[in-house]
Scaffold this motif. Structure first.
Motif, short mmCIF file in Angstrom:
data_model
loop_
_atom_site.label_atom_id
_atom_site.label_comp_id
_atom_site.label_asym_id
_atom_site.label_seq_id
_atom_site.Cartn_x
_atom_site.Cartn_y
_atom_site.Cartn_z
N ALA A 27 61.17 53.68 43.44
CA ALA A 27 60.51 54.90 44.04
C ALA A 27 60.11 55.92 43.06
N ALA A 28 60.45 55.68 41.76
CA ALA A 28 60.25 56.41 40.52
C ALA A 28 58.95 56.09 40.06
N ASN A 29 58.33 54.94 40.49
CA ASN A 29 57.17 54.30 40.01
C ASN A 29 56.14 54.91 40.34
N ARG A 30 54.85 55.23 39.46
CA ARG A 30 53.87 55.77 39.66
C ARG A 30 52.87 55.06 40.82
N LEU A 61 70.20 48.44 50.40
CA LEU A 61 70.30 50.02 50.61
C LEU A 61 68.83 50.62 49.75
N ALA A 62 68.46 49.70 48.74
CA ALA A 62 67.14 50.66 48.15
C ALA A 62 66.11 50.20 48.98
N LEU A 63 66.07 49.17 49.77
CA LEU A 63 64.90 48.58 50.73
C LEU A 63 64.95 49.89 51.95
N LEU A 64 66.26 50.13 52.14
CA LEU A 64 66.17 51.05 53.50
C LEU A 64 65.69 52.28 53.02
#
Length: 134
Positions: free
Chosen positions: A2-5, A93-96
């Protein structure tokens, strides 16, 4: 992830797309226009934006699986004394969280679309109930 540009660009595109979907909620038969009430907007978002969420979730699931291989850490990750379920749970959890962020983008776009049509009776609780399944 999610921190990716690139994810920030996808999030902004989702906000814009869901904001344009508000236009579909104002069109009725016989060329009548209605106010974009929250009930109508959430019906359109939950129907049309869901397809985009499913496609993006599939793409990001593949990205999560291949992330270790891209940086060359897959051999180290498999040799660590960690249960396989822990790694799976972390990816799940990351996908959620990514899906929740994308649903948040649809919420923001829906509210911005309502405000752009000069409809200010926004119901955030209804958005949370319909979009997040609460």
């Amino acid at each position: 992830m999610a921190a990716n540009r690139w994810f920030a660009g996808v999030w902004i595109a989702c906000v814009i797309w869901s904001g344009t979907l508000v236009e579909k909620s104002t069109q009725r038969p016989f060329d009548m226009t209605t106010w974009p009430a929250t009930m109508l907007v959430t019906a359109v978002l939950s129907r049309d934006f869901l397809v985009g969420i499913l496609i993006l979730a599939g793409l990001y699931a593949g990205e999560l699986l291949w992330k270790d291989r891209d940086v060359g850490a897959n051999e180290i990750a498999h040799a660590m004394p960690v249960a396989e379920g822990a790694a799976f749970t972390g990816r799940y959890l990351a996908l959620l969280v990514l899906c929740a962020l994308l649903l948040g983008a649809s919420l923001a776009g829906g509210i911005l679309g309502q405000v752009s049509h000069e409809y200010f009776d926004v119901e955030p609780a209804l958005y949370a109930r319909v979009l997040f399944g609460m």
